[in-house]
Design a protein around this motif. Structure first.
Motif, PDB file in Angstrom:
ATOM      1  N   LEU A 149      46.453  11.599  15.370  1.00  0.00           N
ATOM      2  CA  LEU A 149      45.872  10.700  14.382  1.00  0.00           C
ATOM      3  C   LEU A 149      45.557  11.489  13.123  1.00  0.00           C
ATOM      4  O   LEU A 149      45.085  12.621  13.190  1.00  0.00           O
ATOM      5  CB  LEU A 149      44.599  10.043  14.923  1.00  0.00           C
ATOM      6  N   MET A 150      45.824  10.878  11.963  1.00  0.00           N
ATOM      7  CA  MET A 150      45.555  11.538  10.686  1.00  0.00           C
ATOM      8  C   MET A 150      45.007  10.520   9.690  1.00  0.00           C
ATOM      9  O   MET A 150      45.525   9.405   9.587  1.00  0.00           O
ATOM     10  CB  MET A 150      46.833  12.183  10.136  1.00  0.00           C
ATOM     11  N   THR A 151      43.970  10.915   8.960  1.00  0.00           N
ATOM     12  CA  THR A 151      43.384  10.013   7.982  1.00  0.00           C
ATOM     13  C   THR A 151      44.327   9.826   6.792  1.00  0.00           C
ATOM     14  O   THR A 151      44.904  10.778   6.283  1.00  0.00           O
ATOM     15  CB  THR A 151      42.027  10.526   7.479  1.00  0.00           C
ATOM     16  N   LYS A 152      44.434   8.582   6.367  1.00  0.00           N
ATOM     17  CA  LYS A 152      45.373   8.194   5.313  1.00  0.00           C
ATOM     18  C   LYS A 152      44.761   8.301   3.924  1.00  0.00           C
ATOM     19  O   LYS A 152      45.442   8.638   2.949  1.00  0.00           O
ATOM     20  CB  LYS A 152      45.826   6.761   5.569  1.00  0.00           C
ATOM     21  N   THR A 153      43.484   7.991   3.817  1.00  0.00           N
ATOM     22  CA  THR A 153      42.792   8.007   2.530  1.00  0.00           C
ATOM     23  C   THR A 153      41.521   8.841   2.639  1.00  0.00           C
ATOM     24  O   THR A 153      40.990   9.050   3.730  1.00  0.00           O
ATOM     25  CB  THR A 153      42.409   6.578   2.090  1.00  0.00           C
ATOM     26  N   GLY A 154      41.030   9.291   1.493  1.00  0.00           N
ATOM     27  CA  GLY A 154      39.779  10.047   1.510  1.00  0.00           C
ATOM     28  C   GLY A 154      39.646  10.971   0.324  1.00  0.00           C
ATOM     29  O   GLY A 154      40.456  10.952  -0.608  1.00  0.00           O
ATOM     30  N   ARG A 155      38.643  11.796   0.384  1.00  0.00           N
ATOM     31  CA  ARG A 155      38.362  12.750  -0.685  1.00  0.00           C
ATOM     32  C   ARG A 155      38.987  14.108  -0.365  1.00  0.00           C
ATOM     33  O   ARG A 155      39.143  14.451   0.797  1.00  0.00           O
ATOM     34  CB  ARG A 155      36.854  12.885  -0.896  1.00  0.00           C
ATOM     35  N   VAL A 156      39.283  14.864  -1.411  1.00  0.00           N
ATOM     36  CA  VAL A 156      39.919  16.168  -1.208  1.00  0.00           C
ATOM     37  C   VAL A 156      39.094  17.316  -1.761  1.00  0.00           C
ATOM     38  O   VAL A 156      39.350  18.473  -1.437  1.00  0.00           O
ATOM     39  CB  VAL A 156      41.326  16.211  -1.856  1.00  0.00           C
ATOM     40  N   ASN A 157      38.099  17.024  -2.575  1.00  0.00           N
ATOM     41  CA  ASN A 157      37.372  18.088  -3.265  1.00  0.00           C
ATOM     42  C   ASN A 157      36.027  18.410  -2.618  1.00  0.00           C
ATOM     43  O   ASN A 157      35.059  18.746  -3.289  1.00  0.00           O
ATOM     44  CB  ASN A 157      37.156  17.702  -4.739  1.00  0.00           C
ATOM     45  N   THR A 158      35.967  18.304  -1.299  1.00  0.00           N
ATOM     46  CA  THR A 158      34.759  18.662  -0.571  1.00  0.00           C
ATOM     47  C   THR A 158      35.122  19.627   0.547  1.00  0.00           C
ATOM     48  O   THR A 158      36.291  19.735   0.933  1.00  0.00           O
ATOM     49  CB  THR A 158      34.076  17.417   0.032  1.00  0.00           C
ATOM     50  N   GLU A 159      34.103  20.313   1.081  1.00  0.00           N
ATOM     51  CA  GLU A 159      34.353  21.288   2.147  1.00  0.00           C
ATOM     52  C   GLU A 159      34.984  20.609   3.363  1.00  0.00           C
ATOM     53  O   GLU A 159      35.908  21.137   3.969  1.00  0.00           O
ATOM     54  CB  GLU A 159      33.043  21.969   2.542  1.00  0.00           C
ATOM     55  N   ASN A 160      34.458  19.447   3.730  1.00  0.00           N
ATOM     56  CA  ASN A 160      35.020  18.685   4.845  1.00  0.00           C
ATOM     57  C   ASN A 160      35.849  17.531   4.308  1.00  0.00           C
ATOM     58  O   ASN A 160      35.526  16.357   4.514  1.00  0.00           O
ATOM     59  CB  ASN A 160      33.895  18.159   5.755  1.00  0.00           C
ATOM     60  N   SER A 161      36.900  17.864   3.563  1.00  0.00           N
ATOM     61  CA  SER A 161      37.738  16.839   2.940  1.00  0.00           C
ATOM     62  C   SER A 161      38.147  15.790   3.966  1.00  0.00           C
ATOM     63  O   SER A 161      38.627  16.112   5.047  1.00  0.00           O
ATOM     64  CB  SER A 161      38.981  17.484   2.335  1.00  0.00           C
ATOM     65  N   GLY A 215      46.757   9.355  -6.129  1.00  0.00           N
ATOM     66  CA  GLY A 215      45.555   8.558  -6.334  1.00  0.00           C
ATOM     67  C   GLY A 215      44.679   9.124  -7.426  1.00  0.00           C
ATOM     68  O   GLY A 215      45.119   9.944  -8.244  1.00  0.00           O
ATOM     69  N   GLY A 216      43.427   8.682  -7.449  1.00  0.00           N
ATOM     70  CA  GLY A 216      42.487   9.074  -8.481  1.00  0.00           C
ATOM     71  C   GLY A 216      41.876  10.438  -8.241  1.00  0.00           C
ATOM     72  O   GLY A 216      42.235  11.151  -7.301  1.00  0.00           O
ATOM     73  N   ILE A 217      40.926  10.775  -9.091  1.00  0.00           N
ATOM     74  CA  ILE A 217      40.274  12.082  -9.011  1.00  0.00           C
ATOM     75  C   ILE A 217      39.423  12.179  -7.756  1.00  0.00           C
ATOM     76  O   ILE A 217      39.402  13.207  -7.080  1.00  0.00           O
ATOM     77  CB  ILE A 217      39.402  12.320 -10.269  1.00  0.00           C
ATOM     78  N   ASP A 218      38.718  11.092  -7.434  1.00  0.00           N
ATOM     79  CA  ASP A 218      37.760  11.138  -6.334  1.00  0.00           C
ATOM     80  C   ASP A 218      38.405  10.802  -4.996  1.00  0.00           C
ATOM     81  O   ASP A 218      38.272  11.555  -4.033  1.00  0.00           O
ATOM     82  CB  ASP A 218      36.609  10.169  -6.615  1.00  0.00           C
ATOM     83  N   LYS A 219      39.106   9.690  -4.913  1.00  0.00           N
ATOM     84  CA  LYS A 219      39.681   9.252  -3.646  1.00  0.00           C
ATOM     85  C   LYS A 219      41.198   9.224  -3.748  1.00  0.00           C
ATOM     86  O   LYS A 219      41.761   8.666  -4.679  1.00  0.00           O
ATOM     87  CB  LYS A 219      39.148   7.867  -3.267  1.00  0.00           C
ATOM     88  N   ARG A 220      41.853   9.825  -2.749  1.00  0.00           N
ATOM     89  CA  ARG A 220      43.297   9.955  -2.803  1.00  0.00           C
ATOM     90  C   ARG A 220      43.925   9.482  -1.495  1.00  0.00           C
ATOM     91  O   ARG A 220      43.224   9.146  -0.534  1.00  0.00           O
ATOM     92  CB  ARG A 220      43.687  11.406  -3.116  1.00  0.00           C
ATOM     93  N   GLN A 221      45.261   9.467  -1.462  1.00  0.00           N
ATOM     94  CA  GLN A 221      45.964   8.869  -0.330  1.00  0.00           C
ATOM     95  C   GLN A 221      47.231   9.650   0.010  1.00  0.00           C
ATOM     96  O   GLN A 221      47.895  10.208  -0.860  1.00  0.00           O
ATOM     97  CB  GLN A 221      46.332   7.418  -0.667  1.00  0.00           C
ATOM     98  N   LEU A 222      47.530   9.673   1.302  1.00  0.00           N
ATOM     99  CA  LEU A 222      48.820  10.165   1.785  1.00  0.00           C
ATOM    100  C   LEU A 222      49.700   8.965   2.096  1.00  0.00           C
ATOM    101  O   LEU A 222      49.303   8.083   2.867  1.00  0.00           O
ATOM    102  CB  LEU A 222      48.636  11.001   3.050  1.00  0.00           C
TER     103      LEU A 222
END
Length: 277
Positions: A149-161, A215-222
């Motif tokens: 399982l892999m998350t499709k959307t979310g944030r990338v600029n945090t320690e626990n992206s 995606g945007g600066i805050d929330k992005r997508q695979l």
């Protein structure tokens, strides 16, 4: 002691010293205070030690991978590379059931959302359930044991992206489903899912995912095509098997330590309740 009565502010509650400075604090005799502090410090030290032990084992697994296979993106050892899509039977995301959260039930078919998928673990505390009829209507994304399982959307600029986190589903076939923010990757029978997972959760892949997501600066997508095009190193089966046996041995040690950690954290909560109510 309850300080909630001093909260002010509707949007962001505040508390000020001028309001609670006259609050009466009932102190135990000094020797009793010292004893309580010593007990809590001992438990806290043991908790910190267990966490350090887990972190060291994680580093051991990482270093063993690098020693055997190198960087899975730069591929300095020159392994044959294949796309993840070519190694998979199916790669898809789920759907949000018609009616959204209103169709969730207290018990039923496990329904994984992005908040349940973490790095190399599935978090079950906030799990949702759907009934069999809803599950049947979403049978295209019904999970099989061994799916990644892999998350499709979310944030990338945090320690626990939250974007691109991956974990193995090791439950029963067709006993769980996923929503639209989670991909499932079903590998071909001859492909070792534990080895592929180790590649996907590596620091090198975390950086790679950041470079290809949209995606945007805050929330992005695979997107699905991103995952299908993921480059995967393909060492010999013997080397892969050797590494997987190594991580399975380490995982057994981690499980023992984690069980000890869980008991210590329960003990600390019980002591806090006993001492401070």
């Amino acid at each position: 002691m309850n300080f909630a009565k001093y909260y002010t502010g509707a949007t962001i509650p505040h508390i000020y010293f001028k309001d609670y400075q006259k609050e009466i604090i009932h102190l135990l005799p000094l020797d009793k205070q010292c004893l309580i502090a010593a007990v809590l410090n001992k438990v806290s030290d043991l908790i910190a030690l267990r966490k350090q032990q887990l972190a060291k084992l994680d580093e051991l697994v990482k270093s063993q991978f690098v020693e055997m296979f190198g960087d899975p993106i730069k591929n300095p050892m020159g392994w044959k590379m294949r796309k993840l899509g070519d190694l998979s039977v199916q790669i898809n995301s789920g759907n949000t059931p018609k009616g959204g959260e209103q169709v969730y039930v207290e018990k039923g078919i496990v329904f994984f959302r992005s908040q349940n998928v973490w790095k190399n673990r599935l978090e079950m505390e906030d799990i949702a359930y759907i009934d069999k009829a809803t599950h049947q209507s979403m049978r295209r994304s019904s999970l099989k044991r061994g799916d990644i399982l892999m998350t499709k959307t979310g944030r990338v600029n945090t320690e626990n992206s939250s974007l691109g986190r991956a974990a193995l589903y090791m439950g029963e076939d067709d006993a769980a489903n996923v929503n639209g923010h989670v991909y499932f990757i079903r590998l071909k029978p001859e492909v070792n899912n534990k080895f592929i997972l180790r590649i996907l959760i590596s620091d090198e892949y975390k950086n790679y995912i950041r470079s290809v997501c949209v995606g945007g600066i805050d929330k992005r997508q695979l997107n699905k095509n991103h995952i299908e095009d993921f480059p995967i190193i393909c060492p010999s089966e013997d080397m892969i098997e050797q590494y997987v046996l190594f991580i399975e041995k380490v995982d057994k040690s981690k499980l023992t330590i984690q069980q000890s950690l869980d008991k210590l954290e329960i003990m600390k909560k019980a002591l806090m309740q006993k001492y401070f109510g």
